[in-house]
Write a protein that holds these residues in place. Structure first.
Motif, PDB file in Angstrom:
ATOM      1  N   VAL A  22       0.890  -1.208   0.032  1.00 49.40           N
ATOM      2  CA  VAL A  22      -0.103  -0.130  -0.003  1.00 49.40           C
ATOM      3  C   VAL A  22       1.002   1.130  -0.052  1.00 49.40           C
ATOM      4  N   THR A  23       2.131   1.166  -0.122  1.00 45.66           N
ATOM      5  CA  THR A  23       3.004   2.457  -0.057  1.00 45.66           C
ATOM      6  C   THR A  23       2.944   2.900  -1.594  1.00 45.66           C
ATOM      7  N   PRO A  24       2.320   4.055  -1.483  1.00 43.20           N
ATOM      8  CA  PRO A  24       2.013   4.796  -2.725  1.00 43.20           C
ATOM      9  C   PRO A  24       3.256   5.258  -3.749  1.00 43.20           C
ATOM     10  N   LEU A  25       2.933   4.806  -5.076  1.00 44.79           N
ATOM     11  CA  LEU A  25       3.853   4.993  -6.051  1.00 44.79           C
ATOM     12  C   LEU A  25       4.636   6.277  -5.849  1.00 44.79           C
ATOM     13  N   GLU A  26       4.121   7.176  -5.558  1.00 46.09           N
ATOM     14  CA  GLU A  26       4.792   8.643  -5.491  1.00 46.09           C
ATOM     15  C   GLU A  26       5.749   8.480  -4.571  1.00 46.09           C
ATOM     16  N   VAL A  27       5.612   7.728  -3.189  1.00 47.35           N
ATOM     17  CA  VAL A  27       6.604   7.895  -2.217  1.00 47.35           C
ATOM     18  C   VAL A  27       7.600   6.734  -2.771  1.00 47.35           C
ATOM     19  N   ILE A  28       7.417   5.828  -3.448  1.00 49.94           N
ATOM     20  CA  ILE A  28       8.471   5.029  -3.887  1.00 49.94           C
ATOM     21  C   ILE A  28       9.432   5.574  -4.789  1.00 49.94           C
ATOM     22  N   ASP A  29       8.684   6.687  -5.669  1.00 46.38           N
ATOM     23  CA  ASP A  29       9.441   7.358  -6.702  1.00 46.38           C
ATOM     24  C   ASP A  29      10.301   8.371  -5.946  1.00 46.38           C
ATOM     25  N   LYS A  30       9.679   8.924  -4.884  1.00 44.59           N
ATOM     26  CA  LYS A  30      10.462  10.051  -3.999  1.00 44.59           C
ATOM     27  C   LYS A  30      11.908   9.094  -3.443  1.00 44.59           C
ATOM     28  N   ALA A  31      11.655   7.866  -3.105  1.00 46.69           N
ATOM     29  CA  ALA A  31      12.782   7.328  -2.516  1.00 46.69           C
ATOM     30  C   ALA A  31      13.829   6.978  -3.402  1.00 46.69           C
ATOM     31  N   LEU A  32      13.411   6.580  -4.750  1.00 44.04           N
ATOM     32  CA  LEU A  32      14.396   6.387  -5.872  1.00 44.04           C
ATOM     33  C   LEU A  32      15.220   7.718  -6.016  1.00 44.04           C
ATOM     34  N   GLU A  33      14.401   8.810  -6.162  1.00 44.59           N
ATOM     35  CA  GLU A  33      14.977  10.181  -6.515  1.00 44.59           C
ATOM     36  C   GLU A  33      16.240  10.337  -5.369  1.00 44.59           C
ATOM     37  N   ILE A  34      15.674  10.249  -4.026  1.00 40.02           N
ATOM     38  CA  ILE A  34      16.541  10.582  -3.072  1.00 40.02           C
ATOM     39  C   ILE A  34      17.738   9.731  -2.965  1.00 40.02           C
ATOM     40  N   ALA A  35      17.397   8.356  -3.128  1.00 48.58           N
ATOM     41  CA  ALA A  35      18.721   7.299  -3.125  1.00 48.58           C
ATOM     42  C   ALA A  35      19.638   7.467  -4.167  1.00 48.58           C
ATOM     43  N   ARG A  45      10.350  17.782  12.442  1.00 52.29           N
ATOM     44  CA  ARG A  45      10.350  18.120  11.039  1.00 52.29           C
ATOM     45  C   ARG A  45      11.666  18.290  10.573  1.00 52.29           C
ATOM     46  N   ASP A  46      12.724  18.424  11.294  1.00 53.44           N
ATOM     47  CA  ASP A  46      14.058  18.782  10.771  1.00 53.44           C
ATOM     48  C   ASP A  46      14.511  17.191  10.510  1.00 53.44           C
ATOM     49  N   HIS A  47      14.044  16.329  10.708  1.00 48.19           N
ATOM     50  CA  HIS A  47      14.388  14.768  10.157  1.00 48.19           C
ATOM     51  C   HIS A  47      13.573  14.336   9.437  1.00 48.19           C
ATOM     52  N   ASP A  48      12.602  14.873   8.877  1.00 43.64           N
ATOM     53  CA  ASP A  48      11.519  14.624   7.436  1.00 43.64           C
ATOM     54  C   ASP A  48      12.337  14.804   6.248  1.00 43.64           C
ATOM     55  N   ALA A  49      12.665  13.604   5.809  1.00 45.82           N
ATOM     56  CA  ALA A  49      13.410  13.591   4.462  1.00 45.82           C
ATOM     57  C   ALA A  49      12.724  14.218   3.470  1.00 45.82           C
ATOM     58  N   GLU A  50      11.142  14.232   3.251  1.00 45.32           N
ATOM     59  CA  GLU A  50      10.450  14.863   2.288  1.00 45.32           C
ATOM     60  C   GLU A  50      10.758  16.232   2.331  1.00 45.32           C
ATOM     61  N   HIS A  51      10.769  16.812   3.470  1.00 46.00           N
ATOM     62  CA  HIS A  51      11.111  18.403   4.109  1.00 46.00           C
ATOM     63  C   HIS A  51      12.635  18.594   3.621  1.00 46.00           C
ATOM     64  N   ARG A  52      13.356  17.732   3.985  1.00 47.81           N
ATOM     65  CA  ARG A  52      14.885  18.151   3.593  1.00 47.81           C
ATOM     66  C   ARG A  52      15.177  17.939   2.121  1.00 47.81           C
ATOM     67  N   PHE A  53      14.675  17.043   1.393  1.00 48.73           N
ATOM     68  CA  PHE A  53      15.060  17.182   0.153  1.00 48.73           C
ATOM     69  C   PHE A  53      14.360  17.539  -0.960  1.00 48.73           C
ATOM     70  N   SER A  54      13.224  17.974  -0.583  1.00 53.18           N
ATOM     71  CA  SER A  54      12.271  18.818  -1.358  1.00 53.18           C
ATOM     72  C   SER A  54      12.181  18.235  -2.854  1.00 53.18           C
ATOM     73  N   VAL A  55      11.875  17.071  -2.823  1.00 53.22           N
ATOM     74  CA  VAL A  55      11.631  16.418  -4.062  1.00 53.22           C
ATOM     75  C   VAL A  55      10.222  16.557  -4.657  1.00 53.22           C
ATOM     76  N   THR A  56      10.503  17.355  -5.801  1.00 54.69           N
ATOM     77  CA  THR A  56       9.136  17.817  -6.469  1.00 54.69           C
ATOM     78  C   THR A  56       9.309  17.233  -8.137  1.00 54.69           C
ATOM     79  N   GLY A  57       8.182  17.198  -8.594  1.00 51.12           N
ATOM     80  CA  GLY A  57       8.130  17.058 -10.230  1.00 51.12           C
ATOM     81  C   GLY A  57       8.054  15.681 -10.433  1.00 51.12           C
ATOM     82  N   ILE A  58       7.429  14.773  -9.218  1.00 51.68           N
ATOM     83  CA  ILE A  58       7.484  13.345  -9.461  1.00 51.68           C
ATOM     84  C   ILE A  58       5.822  13.170 -10.278  1.00 51.68           C
ATOM     85  N   THR A  59       6.152  12.411 -11.479  1.00 49.25           N
ATOM     86  CA  THR A  59       4.989  11.942 -12.280  1.00 49.25           C
ATOM     87  C   THR A  59       4.992  10.498 -12.207  1.00 49.25           C
TER      88      THR A  59
END
Length: 384
Positions: free
Chosen positions: A66-79, A292-306
């Motif tokens: 159930v982990t959404p595809l958008e979060v998977i794609d954010k993980a790929l971008e950060i990794a 919030r300082d330990h939130d990866a989405e906040h720290r890396f500001s991954v945007t533009g995920i399609t």
């Protein structure tokens, strides 16, 4: 082995089955919430031993699925970033994102590491002060407390190069969404015992009363499943709809107060998207403002995920219990564990993986539904 073999006794299983056969008088559809329960059911053929009036519908309780595809794609971008060490449990590495997975990121040079505890990731962060270390925190109420504790420790110890990519979800709002869906056929639930061992049973009586469904807290061994079914069927035959604890050896009504306190300190409730289902209000957690300082989405500001799901994959309908895995045209042909289209074929708790592993490869008839009628997440869930 204590607490395992004694709950696999074939003679006791036969007695429970005899009781269920003697009790049932009409068709009932029960949903087992957890993917671990699904694997026990398919592995031991429990659904094939029950009276034909009792159907078990597989629920969405697989955290990887159930982990959404958008979060998977954010993980790929950060990794993929050269300054990042990305840590995860092993079962997330083969979950397909849009076009690739974490194994591919590692083969392309990304520093992706398998760990066995979030605290392992914190240790890596201490050993690599020049790197950003990210842990992929997914799952239900069972995995959220140790992840919360790790973030709490990072803040307490001043480890600033550690962050958490959060995709935690909660079971009760998912049950609410399932019951509100126009296509819902569920008449009773086998609730996930391990979730209730953490959170207790306090959120379930209101759900049972509002939707007039029995909710039986159930464990994971064959006798646990059969006892859960027996209690749910008895309630349905009597016209009752209460919360019943059939997993008392592990679950207390109040749950684990220390774990709940840690969750409330580190996380806050938020709307969360479920892969294949859609957004369910108040169904997830995110890090609270204090962390919030330990939130990866906040720290890396991954945007533009399609994102883009494979058109032939029907895992969303599997997760909603609308079809069985072997009623998807891609199952076992274009979608296999080696070449998965959806997360349900990858995860060790995924329903498609269970059907493939235990050779349920033949097309099965659907009771009360048209297996050829495709539904989209938006159509399937009014809250999506």
């Amino acid at each position: 082995m204590k607490y395992i073999e004694e709950f696999q006794d074939p003679e006791l299983a036969r007695r429970l089955l005899d009781d269920i056969h003697a009790t049932v008088t009409r068709p009932w559809a029960l949903m087992e919430v957890c993917g671990g329960q699904t694997h026990t059911i398919i592995r031991h053929g429990i659904d094939q031993l029950l009276p034909e009036q009792v159907e078990l519908i597989h629920g969405p309780g697989c955290p990887v699925c159930v982990t959404p595809l958008e979060v998977i794609d954010k993980a790929l971008e950060i990794a993929s970033r050269p300054d990042v060490i990305f840590c995860s449990f092993g079962d997330m590495l083969r979950v397909p994102g849009t076009g690739r997975d974490l194994f591919q990121v590692r083969s392309e040079g990304g520093d992706v590491r398998v760990v066995y505890s979030p605290l392992d990731a914190l240790k890596i962060a201490r050993q690599n002060p020049g790197k950003e270390v990210v842990f992929f925190g997914i799952g239900f109420e069972t995995t959220a407390p140790p992840n919360a504790m790790t973030v709490h420790q990072a803040r307490k110890l001043g480890i600033r190069n550690f962050s958490l990519l959060v995709s935690h979800v909660r079971v009760p709002p998912a049950i609410e969404a399932i019951m509100q869906s126009p296509s819902c056929r569920v008449q009773g639930f086998l609730a996930a015992g391990h979730v209730c061992s953490v959170m207790g049973m306090g959120e379930y009586p209101e759900l049972a009363a509002r939707h007039q469904v029995p909710i039986v807290v159930t464990g994971f061994e064959p006798l646990d499943i059969l006892e859960g079914v027996r209690r749910a069927v008895r309630q349905l035959e009597r016209g009752e709809h209460t919360v019943d604890n059939a997993y008392a050896r592990a679950v207390r009504p109040e749950g684990n107060p220390a774990a709940i306190a840690m969750l409330e300190d580190v996380f806050e409730v938020t709307d969360r998207a479920w892969r294949g289902i859609g957004v369910i209000p108040d169904s997830g957690w995110r890090l609270s403002e204090r962390y919030r300082d330990h939130d990866a989405e906040h720290r890396f500001s991954v945007t533009g995920i399609t994102t883009r799901e494979p058109a032939e994959c029907r895992s969303g309908e599997v997760l909603q219990g609308l079809i069985k895995p072997n009623q998807c045209e891609a199952f076992g042909t274009t979608c296999t564990p080696r070449n998965p289209l959806g997360a349900t074929m990858v995860s060790s708790e995924g329903a498609c993986a269970a059907y493939y592993l235990y050779r349920r490869l033949d097309l099965a008839p659907v009771r009360g539904a048209d297996p050829t009628a495709r539904t989209t997440p938006l159509e399937a869930s009014p809250v999506a």
